[in-house]
Design a protein around this motif. Structure first.
Motif, PDB file in Angstrom:
ATOM      1  N   PHE A 125      35.504  51.714  52.291  1.00 25.00           N
ATOM      2  CA  PHE A 125      34.619  51.124  51.278  1.00 25.00           C
ATOM      3  C   PHE A 125      33.680  50.150  51.973  1.00 25.00           C
ATOM      4  O   PHE A 125      33.911  48.928  51.985  1.00 25.00           O
ATOM      5  CB  PHE A 125      35.434  50.398  50.202  1.00 25.00           C
ATOM      6  N   LYS A 140      38.539  37.348  47.462  1.00 30.33           N
ATOM      7  CA  LYS A 140      37.362  37.692  46.671  1.00 30.33           C
ATOM      8  C   LYS A 140      36.084  37.250  47.370  1.00 30.33           C
ATOM      9  O   LYS A 140      35.058  37.930  47.343  1.00 30.33           O
ATOM     10  CB  LYS A 140      37.485  37.041  45.282  1.00 30.33           C
ATOM     11  N   ASP A 143      30.963  48.846  51.275  1.00 35.57           N
ATOM     12  CA  ASP A 143      30.315  47.816  50.456  1.00 35.57           C
ATOM     13  C   ASP A 143      31.308  46.826  49.849  1.00 35.57           C
ATOM     14  O   ASP A 143      30.933  45.949  49.083  1.00 35.57           O
ATOM     15  CB  ASP A 143      29.499  48.477  49.337  1.00 35.57           C
ATOM     16  N   ARG A 144      32.605  47.005  50.177  1.00 35.88           N
ATOM     17  CA  ARG A 144      33.632  46.090  49.659  1.00 35.88           C
ATOM     18  C   ARG A 144      34.288  45.373  50.843  1.00 35.88           C
ATOM     19  O   ARG A 144      34.927  46.004  51.702  1.00 35.88           O
ATOM     20  CB  ARG A 144      34.705  46.847  48.863  1.00 35.88           C
ATOM     21  N   GLU A 165      36.519  42.806  50.450  1.00 34.03           N
ATOM     22  CA  GLU A 165      37.718  42.068  50.049  1.00 34.03           C
ATOM     23  C   GLU A 165      38.978  42.563  50.759  1.00 34.03           C
ATOM     24  O   GLU A 165      39.969  41.836  50.878  1.00 34.03           O
ATOM     25  CB  GLU A 165      37.932  42.174  48.536  1.00 34.03           C
ATOM     26  N   ASP A 196      36.665  48.204  39.273  1.00 35.88           N
ATOM     27  CA  ASP A 196      36.067  47.324  40.267  1.00 35.88           C
ATOM     28  C   ASP A 196      37.031  46.275  40.800  1.00 35.88           C
ATOM     29  O   ASP A 196      36.841  45.756  41.909  1.00 35.88           O
ATOM     30  CB  ASP A 196      34.834  46.613  39.682  1.00 35.88           C
ATOM     31  N   ASP A 197      38.063  45.945  40.035  1.00 38.70           N
ATOM     32  CA  ASP A 197      38.950  44.849  40.433  1.00 38.70           C
ATOM     33  C   ASP A 197      40.347  45.317  40.815  1.00 38.70           C
ATOM     34  O   ASP A 197      41.196  44.506  41.141  1.00 38.70           O
ATOM     35  CB  ASP A 197      39.041  43.818  39.301  1.00 38.70           C
TER      36      ASP A 197
END
Length: 582
Positions: free
Chosen positions: A358, A581, A360-361, A363, A388-389
């Protein structure tokens, strides 16, 4: 043909002579080595006893080392009336008539004034030097010495050196070293001293020289060693001469026997073999077994060559049949290999292969791999965002291996993912998957599963374990340790099973590592398992590492452990790090 046979006989005779010569040399060399080593042990023991016979031996060794520059030492001088040693002895005994030189204790000597302690140390040094000189002379040793060295083995500090009457004592190269000389040593000497300290004794024979080191004791944190060197050139010269004469006589008799055997071989062996050879060559050209039969049927069957001709006939006829079968088998194998490669490609496409998955993520950081024991396997892993979470992570191990396990794996992964997407609950997804598989599980296969859902915003990880291996967790700035979570029953084993969830609160920098049983159950050649202890050691081998590096460290540790042993089970690993986050 007969020329080749003659050459074969000649080569065999020559090789026999060479092997005989080499064997005799090796045996002689071994005997010389054993006798030399035994003699070296005896000499080293004699030297040790020459020092240890004095109750003050430990004190003397320390004193000689600490006061080498202050001592007036008389080397290689016997106890004549005009020697300084006799004068020192008279002086010392006149001051302390009750002192018994050879039986004095360390307490007796340390009670003396410093000047008298020095006299005692100088006298005993002369006595010991003359004693080891006698030992060297009586055993014809080239070099005999006692040295001190530290744990680096870079240098030798000379305590005692035996010398011939004509030898020059000093501090230069090729002198017989005096007390206190320190010299740097070559790599081979360094290794020899290290081996002697670790194994108490080091003996090696290099060319015409034999070197021997024996560990004695530690003196003020340094290792004391006795060293000997023998020149074996004359002994080896005599051995070579005797070996050469004996081998020459043996070779002559072998050549005479070879001529007689060669004549008999020509008539009874070579001619029939040439006939068989001709038939084989014709078959190689024509591939017609009937021609072989016509050439060899008339040969006598009452000896081994006749039986060979019959075997050649059978072989030619069998080859015709085998060629047809091989062509059919090759075609079938090619088809199976093509299908297996396609199955492997399909299976690989079911698992995430691109890392980072991922981009673009930020976290989480995830890495995983699956290495099947066969062309295809039954282990699998997956991870995907439910929303998304919430990030779903799972690893599973299907019972069995190969194609059946791979087919069952593809069914399980589809059902598990769909159930989790629909219910968004791990316990419900496992229960639904279990019911779906049990409803039509005629082959009684099952799958172990560890599944978790990570809430990105809070770091809360909700997980459940269906008979799978214990996961490992590493807190930030901590080390990996196993999570002894509660195991539910395997999926597909029994209907109407409920699965319990548990929660782990993850903080930024925490990592979770999950794996299949192919990791701890990897076997080496001694059938010893890799185990979870080695697994944790591999995971903790790097303090700051990424999930990919952690998995790579485990993979390398397994490879080093099993070495050439064939992989027994599928190896699957998944590791992720929660970064927070922000």
């Amino acid at each position: 043909m007969i020329g080749q046979v003659a050459m074969l006989f000649f080569v065999c005779a020559l090789l026999t002579a060479l092997f005989t010569y080499a064997t005799m040399l090796l045996r002689s060399d071994h005997e010389v080595k054993e006798r030399t080593e035994s003699l070296a042990r005896m000499i080293a023991l004699d030297v040790k006893q020459s020092i240890a016979e004095y109750p003050t031996a430990d004190w003397l060794l320390r004193y000689w080392q600490d006061h080498c520059d202050d001592m007036d030492i008389e080397y290689d001088v016997k106890y004549f009336k005009d020697s300084r040693t006799i004068a020192k002895l008279d002086t010392l005994l006149s001051r302390h008539p009750q002192l018994k030189m050879k039986y004095a204790t360390e307490e007796d000597i340390t009670a003396l004034p410093p000047e008298d302690q020095r006299l005692y140390a100088e006298i005993i040094y002369n006595w010991v030097t003359n004693r080891i000189n006698d030992i060297k002379k009586s055993h014809d040793v080239d070099y005999l010495f006692c040295v001190l060295t530290d744990d680096t083995f870079e240098e030798q500090y000379f305590l005692l050196s035996a010398a011939d009457s004509f030898a020059h004592r000093g501090r230069e190269y090729e002198d017989v070293y005096v007390l206190g000389v320190t010299v740097k040593v070559a790599e081979n000497q360094k290794q020899a001293m290290k081996d002697a300290v670790n194994n108490n004794v080091h003996f090696t024979k290099a060319g015409n020289y034999a070197d021997y080191y024996e560990y004695v004791a530690d003196v003020d944190g340094q290792h004391m060693l006795i060293g000997l060197t023998y020149n074996l050139s004359q002994i080896m010269k005599d051995i070579n001469k005797e070996t050469t004469v004996g081998t020459s006589f043996a070779t002559g008799w072998q050549l005479a026997l070879m001529l007689v055997t060669l004549a008999m071989t020509l008539g009874f062996v070579v001619s029939p073999l040439k006939r068989i050879q001709s038939a084989i060559r014709e078959y190689r050209t024509t591939k017609e077994s009937s021609l072989v039969v016509s050439k060899l049927q008339s040969m006598s069957r009452n000896n081994e060559i006749g039986e060979l001709s019959e075997d050649v006939i059978d072989l030619a006829q069998s080859i015709d049949r085998y060629i047809a079968r091989i062509e059919k088998i090759t075609e079938e194998k090619s088809r199976i290999d093509s299908e297996l490669n396609l199955a492997k490609s399909i299976q690989a496409s079911m698992l995430p292969q691109n890392f980072p998955p991922f981009p673009d993520r930020n976290e989480v950081d995830i890495y995983a791999l699956m290495e099947p024991a066969k062309m295809v396997g039954g282990d699998f892993y997956d991870f995907f965002f439910i929303d998304d979470d919430h990030l779903a992570l799972l690893i599973a191990d299907v019972s069995g291996k190969g194609i059946p396990a791979a087919l069952f794996m593809m069914i399980c992964i589809v059902i598990l993912k769909n159930s989790l997407r629909l219910s968004k609950s791990i316990s419900k997804a496992l229960a639904n998957t279990n019911e779906a598989i049990c409803s039509n599980n005629t082959n009684e296969m099952f799958v172990t599963v560890w599944m978790g859902i990570l809430e990105i915003s809070t770091g809360k990880l909700t997980a459940a374990n269906a008979g799978h291996e214990y996961p490992a967790i590493r807190r930030k700035d901590g080390s990996y340790e196993l999570i002894k979570d509660k195991h539910g029953f395997v999926v597909g084993g029994m209907r109407h099973i409920n699965y319990e969830e548990y929660e782990i609160q993850m903080e930024p920098g925490d990592k979770i590592y999950v794996y299949s049983d192919g990791v701890p159950e990897a076997n080496n050649k001694d059938k010893e398992m890799f185990g979870t202890a080695r697994l944790l050691d591999a995971l903790n081998s790097a303090t700051e590492s990424t999930p990919k590096e952690d998995i790579s460290n485990v993979k390398s540790a397994i490879a080093e452990f099993v070495q050439e042993e064939e992989q027994f089970d599928d190896v699957t690993m998944l590791c992720f790090e929660y970064k927070g986050k922000e």
